[in-house]
Design a protein around this motif. Structure first.
Motif, short mmCIF file in Angstrom:
data_model
loop_
_atom_site.label_atom_id
_atom_site.label_comp_id
_atom_site.label_asym_id
_atom_site.label_seq_id
_atom_site.Cartn_x
_atom_site.Cartn_y
_atom_site.Cartn_z
N GLY B 116 74.35 10.48 27.44
CA GLY B 116 73.68 10.40 26.10
C GLY B 116 74.49 10.18 24.83
O GLY B 116 73.79 9.95 23.99
N GLU B 137 60.37 12.72 18.48
CA GLU B 137 60.99 14.11 18.56
C GLU B 137 61.96 14.08 20.06
O GLU B 137 63.07 14.61 20.08
CB GLU B 137 59.89 15.13 18.93
CG GLU B 137 60.28 16.58 18.44
CD GLU B 137 59.02 17.38 19.21
OE1 GLU B 137 59.47 18.54 19.64
OE2 GLU B 137 57.91 17.29 18.77
N ASN B 141 65.91 14.59 19.93
CA ASN B 141 66.46 15.51 20.96
C ASN B 141 67.87 14.98 21.54
O ASN B 141 68.79 15.75 21.77
CB ASN B 141 65.54 15.77 22.00
CG ASN B 141 64.83 17.21 21.97
OD1 ASN B 141 65.58 18.16 21.47
ND2 ASN B 141 63.93 17.18 22.50
N THR B 142 68.05 13.62 21.65
CA THR B 142 69.08 13.01 22.43
C THR B 142 70.21 12.85 21.23
O THR B 142 71.34 12.76 21.83
CB THR B 142 68.85 11.81 23.13
OG1 THR B 142 68.38 10.84 22.05
CG2 THR B 142 67.57 11.89 24.13
N ARG B 144 71.11 14.90 18.86
CA ARG B 144 71.78 16.43 18.85
C ARG B 144 72.58 16.62 17.57
O ARG B 144 73.60 17.40 17.58
CB ARG B 144 72.50 16.56 20.01
CG ARG B 144 71.91 16.94 21.29
CD ARG B 144 72.84 17.10 22.49
NE ARG B 144 73.51 15.91 22.83
CZ ARG B 144 74.19 15.60 23.98
NH1 ARG B 144 74.65 16.42 24.78
NH2 ARG B 144 74.57 14.38 24.17
N THR B 185 65.86 5.18 22.45
CA THR B 185 66.56 6.38 22.91
C THR B 185 67.87 6.17 23.23
O THR B 185 68.60 7.13 23.12
CB THR B 185 65.55 6.74 24.08
OG1 THR B 185 64.18 6.66 23.63
CG2 THR B 185 65.77 8.45 24.29
#
Ligand code: SF4
Lengths: 328, 334
Positions: B116, B137, B141-142, B144, B185
């Motif tokens: 990630g 979102e 999340n990835t 961080r 992402t």
């Protein structure tokens, strides 16, 4: 526009269901060995002559053909007149109203408890698949699924009321206290054991279902991708797991109104809890046809409403349904 | 089954250890996979354990700024290579061999830290996104970090995704948009190694071109890109090297020029057959099927379908050997 259509569709389904239910229950009662006149007279049997019996029957229209009887009964129902209960000698709706409030408290508490604990147990089991805790929860649920409610009620009653004396043996209120003097805490005190019985049995379904759902979700591609992105552990389960298993769990819990009602009939019987379940048993045993039919209809509405609420919540919360409907 | 690996690890999950102590020759080498095997323990009837080897003795490397395509037919377990590198294989998987990242063994701990961030995955489809979470979102999340939201919006802008796109749920994305979200992402964490798993499955030609352009751009910026695909034509458009995956292993690694030239320039009979099967060449499919992990041939994995086979091919599995600036796993390769 589409939401209105959806609700209208649901309402129509409920209406047809109720009509079908009315017809079926009427036929069943009509063909049952219960003689309403006999049931009405009861212990006064010796003092009522054959002539008087016929008069009662004529008064009630029992001499008319069944179809005509059905139409006059259904007509009254539509106007909200469910007739008078033979055993309680008050309007059916009054009986149901009183009993239903008592039952609602019982079922509500049991429903909430079993929902919350069942869900938690399912999540814990699913997260620890194959481990001791998972096997313990699974064993517990499968055992419970095979346990009759009344038997469990008797066991609890024996342990907590008879041996330990922590809870009352039965009834919804203390004996010998006027109903207006019963306090809320006394009511709660009487509610605990039957509610506990219902919840203990109720968790099995939701826990097993949630466990399976969580396992499915954990094996899904999006969990794999979340892990590929460095998410892990509880945070991962919380963010992606719970969100995705909550909806089916809520739907299931609302759809479980029928089991809840069935369970409460048995639990109320064991605990002599004056709820709708107990009234159902009484009405059945003593041939109180108007009350029985009333309860059948009301409980059908109750169960259907549960399903409906589940569906509606789902369609409000789930973006796939909500946005899907809005954009189509 | 192959038991060549001398080092057996008791860890059930991806535990890649440094088997050799040799230092790396090429400092450019970002990722080096050597003799990687992935097997699954399955319980057959009567508690008998079955060791299903899905990847065996796989060799491949990726340099910074380079695109390496792993080409093989669909459903042949190529994705598991990506999962092994990221350390996200299922718990019943057993991994042997070495994976080195930036010259150091990629241990389970390092995988945890890197995935990630340093190493990221571009998944196959939107099914890899949480269906109940808005895509913006999910990208946050990835990331961080505290400025996740800003970073997400920047990345979205870079891939021509509007602010509103971040508020959509995965099922609302169109094909092209979904691709861009998936790429966004993957790059949002600032990865140096990007593994694109089947990036062009059944997409519109325009979307394919766009997706490939994104990968090329990432490589030009210095990322190492591993593109796992069944689409040899797409691979030929952007890859610098192509590794041919067959029955769980790499049978040839060749520079792209050899694929463009085709025929004799290629080394392995399977690669040549693949090349011949392309529409612009003979368009002739290779007869026979790839063997499944349950019944692999004892010798060369391609032997049952190979027109060059000899008796020798049946008894011994060919080793990967260097040949004309590439590598090949065939004893009769020229
Ligand atoms: S080793 Fe033998 S069978 Fe295998 S590809 Fe080469 S020639 Fe064919």
């Amino acid at each position: 526009m589409n939401s209105a259509k959806y609700v209208a569709g649901k309402a129509l389904r409920m209406l047809t269901l109720l009509i079908a239910l009315c017809i079926v229950s009427f036929i069943l009662v009509k063909n049952s060995p219960i003689d309403p006149v006999q049931a009405y007279i009861g212990a006064d049997m010796m003092r009522v002559s054959e002539e008087q019996r016929e008069q009662i029957a004529e008064n009630w229209g029992l001499d008319k053909p069944p179809v005509e009887q059905f139409i006059s009964w259904a007509g009254a129902i539509v106007q909200g007149d469910f007739g008078t209960s033979m055993i309680y000698r008050v309007p059916v709706l009054t009986v149901i109203g009183n009993r239903f409030t008592a039952s609602l408290a019982l079922m509500g508490v049991a429903w909430l408890l079993s929902g919350i604990f069942g869900f938690l147990m399912g999540v814990i089991a699913g997260m620890n698949k194959g481990k001791l805790i998972d096997r313990a929860i699974k064993w517990y649920c499968l055992t419970l699924a095979a346990t009759p409610t009344f038997w469990l009620g008797l066991i609890l009653l024996m342990i907590f009321s008879v041996w330990l004396g922590w809870f009352p043996i039965g009834l919804g209120v203390p004996v010998g206290v006027l109903s207006e003097n019963v306090t809320l805490s006394e009511k709660i005190y009487h509610l605990i054991l039957p509610a506990l019985t219902l919840s203990i049995v109720g968790v099995a379904n939701i826990a097993l279902h949630t466990r399976q759902k969580l396992l499915d979700v954990l094996e899904s591609d999006y969990i794999l991708f979340a892990r590929a992105n460095g998410e892990s552990g509880l945070g991962l389960v919380w963010k992606h797991g719970v969100r995705n298993i909550m909806l089916p769990a809520v739907t299931l819990q609302f759809a479980s109104f029928s089991e809840l009602f069935g369970g409460s009939v048995l639990a109320e019987q064991v605990f002599s809890y004056p709820g709708l379940g107990q009234a159902t048993v009484q009405a059945g045993l003593r041939g109180d046809v108007p009350l029985l039919l009333g309860i059948v209809l009301i409980s059908a509405i109750f169960v259907f409403t549960g399903n409906l609420i589940g569906d509606i919540i789902c369609s409000i919360v789930d973006p796939r349904i909500k946005e899907g409907r809005a954009s189509v | 089954m192959n038991t060549k690996q001398t080092s057996k690890f008791s860890h059930s999950n991806a535990s890649i250890m440094n088997r050799s102590t040799e230092s790396l020759a090429n400092p450019e080498e970002l990722l080096v996979v050597k003799n990687l095997s992935v097997s699954f323990i399955q319980y057959a009837k009567g508690l008998k354990q079955l060791n299903l080897e899905v990847i065996c003795d796989l060799n491949v490397s990726v340099n910074s700024g380079e695109i390496v395509a792993i080409v093989g037919s669909s459903g042949s377990g190529k994705s598991l290579l990506a999962h092994a590198i990221l350390g996200i294989l299922p718990t019943n998987a057993k991994v042997t061999g070495t994976i080195r990242y930036q010259g150091q063994a990629l241990t389970t701990e390092r995988q945890k830290v890197f995935r990630g961030r340093e190493i990221s995955l571009i998944p196959q489809s939107v099914n890899y996104l949480d269906p109940l979470m808005k895509v913006g979102e999910q990208v946050q999340n990835t990331i961080r970090t505290k400025d996740a939201k800003q970073l997400q919006q920047q990345v979205f802008e870079r891939y021509h995704l509007s602010k509103e796109a971040g508020l959509l749920y995965p099922f609302q994305l169109s094909g092209g948009m979904a691709r861009r979200v998936l790429v966004a992402t993957a790059v949002s964490g600032g990865a140096k190694l990007i593994i694109a798993d089947e990036p062009t499955p059944g997409l519109h030609p325009e979307v394919v071109a766009e997706t490939l352009a994104h990968l090329k751009e990432l490589a030009n910026q210095g990322c190492g890109v591993m593109m796992i695909t069944h689409d040899i034509e797409a691979a030929m458009k952007i890859a610098d090297r192509i590794a041919v995956f067959y029955a769980g292993t790499t049978v040839e690694v060749a520079p792209i020029e050899d694929f463009k030239e085709g025929g004799e320039a290629l080394r392995h009979p399977y690669t040549r057959a693949l090349w011949m099967a392309l529409p612009e060449n003979d368009f002739k499919p290779i007869p026979g099927f790839q063997p499944t992990p349950t019944d692999l041939p004892p010798g060369c994995l391609f032997e049952p379908r190979c027109h060059l086979r000899t008796a020798e091919c049946q008894c011994k599995k060919p080793e990967m050997q260097d040949l004309r600036g590439g590598q090949v796993r065939c004893i009769h390769a020229t």
